[in-house]
Design a protein around this motif. Structure first.
Motif, PDB file in Angstrom:
ATOM      1  N   MET A 133       0.817  -1.199   0.000  1.00 53.86           N
ATOM      2  CA  MET A 133       0.000   0.000   0.000  1.00 53.86           C
ATOM      3  C   MET A 133       0.864   1.267   0.000  1.00 53.86           C
ATOM      4  O   MET A 133       0.554   2.229  -0.689  1.00 53.86           O
ATOM      5  CB  MET A 133      -0.934  -0.032   1.210  1.00 53.86           C
ATOM      6  CG  MET A 133      -1.884   1.098   1.264  1.00 53.86           C
ATOM      7  SD  MET A 133      -3.035   0.991  -0.118  1.00 53.86           S
ATOM      8  CE  MET A 133      -4.243   2.126   0.391  1.00 53.86           C
ATOM      9  N   LYS A 134       1.951   1.252   0.803  1.00 54.20           N
ATOM     10  CA  LYS A 134       2.833   2.412   0.856  1.00 54.20           C
ATOM     11  C   LYS A 134       3.464   2.668  -0.506  1.00 54.20           C
ATOM     12  O   LYS A 134       3.633   3.818  -0.911  1.00 54.20           O
ATOM     13  CB  LYS A 134       3.936   2.204   1.900  1.00 54.20           C
ATOM     14  CG  LYS A 134       3.474   2.390   3.311  1.00 54.20           C
ATOM     15  CD  LYS A 134       4.650   2.286   4.251  1.00 54.20           C
ATOM     16  CE  LYS A 134       4.224   2.508   5.670  1.00 54.20           C
ATOM     17  NZ  LYS A 134       5.327   2.436   6.598  1.00 54.20           N
ATOM     18  N   ARG A 135       3.823   1.588  -1.206  1.00 52.70           N
ATOM     19  CA  ARG A 135       4.421   1.741  -2.541  1.00 52.70           C
ATOM     20  C   ARG A 135       3.434   2.382  -3.517  1.00 52.70           C
ATOM     21  O   ARG A 135       3.820   3.220  -4.324  1.00 52.70           O
ATOM     22  CB  ARG A 135       4.880   0.393  -3.079  1.00 52.70           C
ATOM     23  CG  ARG A 135       6.152  -0.069  -2.462  1.00 52.70           C
ATOM     24  CD  ARG A 135       6.646  -1.301  -3.145  1.00 52.70           C
ATOM     25  NE  ARG A 135       7.888  -1.721  -2.531  1.00 52.70           N
ATOM     26  CZ  ARG A 135       8.563  -2.765  -2.878  1.00 52.70           C
ATOM     27  NH1 ARG A 135       8.124  -3.536  -3.858  1.00 52.70           N
ATOM     28  NH2 ARG A 135       9.686  -3.073  -2.269  1.00 52.70           N
ATOM     29  N   LEU A 136       2.178   1.982  -3.431  1.00 55.38           N
ATOM     30  CA  LEU A 136       1.164   2.542  -4.318  1.00 55.38           C
ATOM     31  C   LEU A 136       0.976   4.039  -4.039  1.00 55.38           C
ATOM     32  O   LEU A 136       0.915   4.846  -4.969  1.00 55.38           O
ATOM     33  CB  LEU A 136      -0.174   1.807  -4.148  1.00 55.38           C
ATOM     34  CG  LEU A 136      -1.335   2.336  -5.001  1.00 55.38           C
ATOM     35  CD1 LEU A 136      -0.991   2.229  -6.481  1.00 55.38           C
ATOM     36  CD2 LEU A 136      -2.594   1.574  -4.682  1.00 55.38           C
ATOM     37  N   LEU A 183       1.846   6.939  -6.696  1.00 53.62           N
ATOM     38  CA  LEU A 183       0.865   7.942  -7.094  1.00 53.62           C
ATOM     39  C   LEU A 183       1.369   9.356  -6.798  1.00 53.62           C
ATOM     40  O   LEU A 183       1.153  10.276  -7.597  1.00 53.62           O
ATOM     41  CB  LEU A 183      -0.470   7.699  -6.401  1.00 53.62           C
ATOM     42  CG  LEU A 183      -1.248   6.469  -6.886  1.00 53.62           C
ATOM     43  CD1 LEU A 183      -2.477   6.254  -6.011  1.00 53.62           C
ATOM     44  CD2 LEU A 183      -1.643   6.617  -8.338  1.00 53.62           C
ATOM     45  N   ALA A 184       2.032   9.539  -5.676  1.00 56.63           N
ATOM     46  CA  ALA A 184       2.574  10.858  -5.334  1.00 56.63           C
ATOM     47  C   ALA A 184       3.648  11.276  -6.335  1.00 56.63           C
ATOM     48  O   ALA A 184       3.663  12.418  -6.805  1.00 56.63           O
ATOM     49  CB  ALA A 184       3.137  10.844  -3.917  1.00 56.63           C
ATOM     50  N   VAL A 185       4.537  10.364  -6.684  1.00 57.88           N
ATOM     51  CA  VAL A 185       5.589  10.658  -7.662  1.00 57.88           C
ATOM     52  C   VAL A 185       4.977  10.946  -9.031  1.00 57.88           C
ATOM     53  O   VAL A 185       5.367  11.895  -9.713  1.00 57.88           O
ATOM     54  CB  VAL A 185       6.615   9.503  -7.734  1.00 57.88           C
ATOM     55  CG1 VAL A 185       7.553   9.669  -8.922  1.00 57.88           C
ATOM     56  CG2 VAL A 185       7.410   9.431  -6.440  1.00 57.88           C
ATOM     57  N   ALA A 186       4.002  10.152  -9.436  1.00 58.25           N
ATOM     58  CA  ALA A 186       3.341  10.369 -10.727  1.00 58.25           C
ATOM     59  C   ALA A 186       2.636  11.723 -10.752  1.00 58.25           C
ATOM     60  O   ALA A 186       2.695  12.451 -11.748  1.00 58.25           O
ATOM     61  CB  ALA A 186       2.351   9.247 -11.017  1.00 58.25           C
ATOM     62  N   GLY A 187       1.975  12.080  -9.666  1.00 53.60           N
ATOM     63  CA  GLY A 187       1.302  13.380  -9.587  1.00 53.60           C
ATOM     64  C   GLY A 187       2.290  14.528  -9.658  1.00 53.60           C
ATOM     65  O   GLY A 187       2.061  15.516 -10.350  1.00 53.60           O
ATOM     66  N   LEU A 188       3.411  14.401  -8.966  1.00 51.19           N
ATOM     67  CA  LEU A 188       4.446  15.428  -8.998  1.00 51.19           C
ATOM     68  C   LEU A 188       5.041  15.561 -10.395  1.00 51.19           C
ATOM     69  O   LEU A 188       5.234  16.670 -10.891  1.00 51.19           O
ATOM     70  CB  LEU A 188       5.544  15.109  -7.980  1.00 51.19           C
ATOM     71  CG  LEU A 188       6.668  16.125  -7.851  1.00 51.19           C
ATOM     72  CD1 LEU A 188       6.105  17.483  -7.425  1.00 51.19           C
ATOM     73  CD2 LEU A 188       7.709  15.644  -6.862  1.00 51.19           C
ATOM     74  N   MET A 189       5.276  14.437 -11.052  1.00 52.28           N
ATOM     75  CA  MET A 189       5.821  14.479 -12.413  1.00 52.28           C
ATOM     76  C   MET A 189       4.823  15.125 -13.374  1.00 52.28           C
ATOM     77  O   MET A 189       5.211  15.938 -14.220  1.00 52.28           O
ATOM     78  CB  MET A 189       6.191  13.070 -12.880  1.00 52.28           C
ATOM     79  CG  MET A 189       7.422  12.520 -12.187  1.00 52.28           C
ATOM     80  SD  MET A 189       7.790  10.804 -12.608  1.00 52.28           S
ATOM     81  CE  MET A 189       8.025  10.900 -14.365  1.00 52.28           C
ATOM     82  N   ALA A 190       3.557  14.797 -13.249  1.00 47.65           N
ATOM     83  CA  ALA A 190       2.539  15.391 -14.118  1.00 47.65           C
ATOM     84  C   ALA A 190       2.464  16.894 -13.885  1.00 47.65           C
ATOM     85  O   ALA A 190       2.386  17.682 -14.836  1.00 47.65           O
ATOM     86  CB  ALA A 190       1.187  14.737 -13.881  1.00 47.65           C
ATOM     87  N   TRP A 191       2.492  17.308 -12.621  1.00 45.64           N
ATOM     88  CA  TRP A 191       2.460  18.733 -12.303  1.00 45.64           C
ATOM     89  C   TRP A 191       3.680  19.434 -12.877  1.00 45.64           C
ATOM     90  O   TRP A 191       3.590  20.513 -13.438  1.00 45.64           O
ATOM     91  CB  TRP A 191       2.383  18.921 -10.789  1.00 45.64           C
ATOM     92  CG  TRP A 191       2.542  20.356 -10.368  1.00 45.64           C
ATOM     93  CD1 TRP A 191       1.586  21.317 -10.389  1.00 45.64           C
ATOM     94  CD2 TRP A 191       3.725  20.972  -9.884  1.00 45.64           C
ATOM     95  NE1 TRP A 191       2.099  22.510  -9.941  1.00 45.64           N
ATOM     96  CE2 TRP A 191       3.420  22.317  -9.624  1.00 45.64           C
ATOM     97  CE3 TRP A 191       5.021  20.518  -9.636  1.00 45.64           C
ATOM     98  CZ2 TRP A 191       4.353  23.213  -9.129  1.00 45.64           C
ATOM     99  CZ3 TRP A 191       5.950  21.415  -9.156  1.00 45.64           C
ATOM    100  CH2 TRP A 191       5.614  22.747  -8.902  1.00 45.64           C
TER     101      TRP A 191
END
Length: 186
Positions: free
Chosen positions: A1-4, A8-16
């Motif tokens: 769960m922590k990895r997910l 998601l946090a890394v993906a959101g930061l990259m998208a931003w």
């Protein structure tokens, strides 16, 4: 769960980080520009500018061109390093990228010509659409009203000002490829 969650946090930061700014014409659609009052309204915020009484023209080679993306000043849609003379020759003058509205240049000797950084504000949707088509390496002429004190202030008191003589805010009323016959390059 922590990895997910981490993924998601890394993906959101990259998208931003890599999400492109909207086209300038979309920003200009929402702008209410009143040059006589020195006021621009956008998304419920009012921006005040002390505009020159006379229009000014800047012409030269767009050595560096970026779609500006300043959250605090979204009315500034593009920035250009506009050059003439030896500043236009990449073999004679190296110019760095525009980051946060600033750049650098270096040469073996003092170049002849001019280098100016223009922070562009489209006066209307048609101008914004033209600005979206400018590319590095093209010669352009930008006409409009300069900000006399090189300061833009929002209605909440936040302000941005330019501290270099070769930087200008410009409310662009016209942009055209080439320098135009008889135009003086600045």
């Amino acid at each position: 769960m922590k990895r997910l969650v981490l993924l998601l946090a890394v993906a959101g930061l990259m998208a931003w980080w890599w999400w492109p700014a909207p086209p300038a014409r979309e920003v200009a659609l929402g702008m209410d520009v009143d040059p006589e009052a020195g006021r621009i309204r956008l998304d419920g915020t009012t921006y005040r500018l002390n505009l020159s009484a006379e229009s000014e023209r800047h012409a030269g080679l767009a050595r560096v061109w970026v779609r500006a993306d300043h959250d605090a000043m979204p009315i500034i849609t593009h920035e250009v390093v506009l050059t003439t003379g030896e500043y236009s020759d990449p073999d004679k003058v190296e110019i760095g990228p525009l980051r946060n509205g600033s750049t650098w240049w270096r040469a073996r000797r003092r170049p002849q010509g001019t280098l100016i950084v223009l922070h562009l504000i489209p006066a209307d949707v048609q101008v914004a659409a033209i600005l979206d088509r400018v590319r590095e390496g093209q010669t352009w002429t930008f006409t409009g009203y300069g900000v006399v004190d090189q300061r833009i202030e929002r209605d909440d008191g936040y302000r941005v000002s330019l501290g270099h003589d070769n930087h200008r805010f410009l409310l662009v009323t016209e942009a055209a490829p080439g320098t135009g016959e008889g135009d003086r390059e600045e």
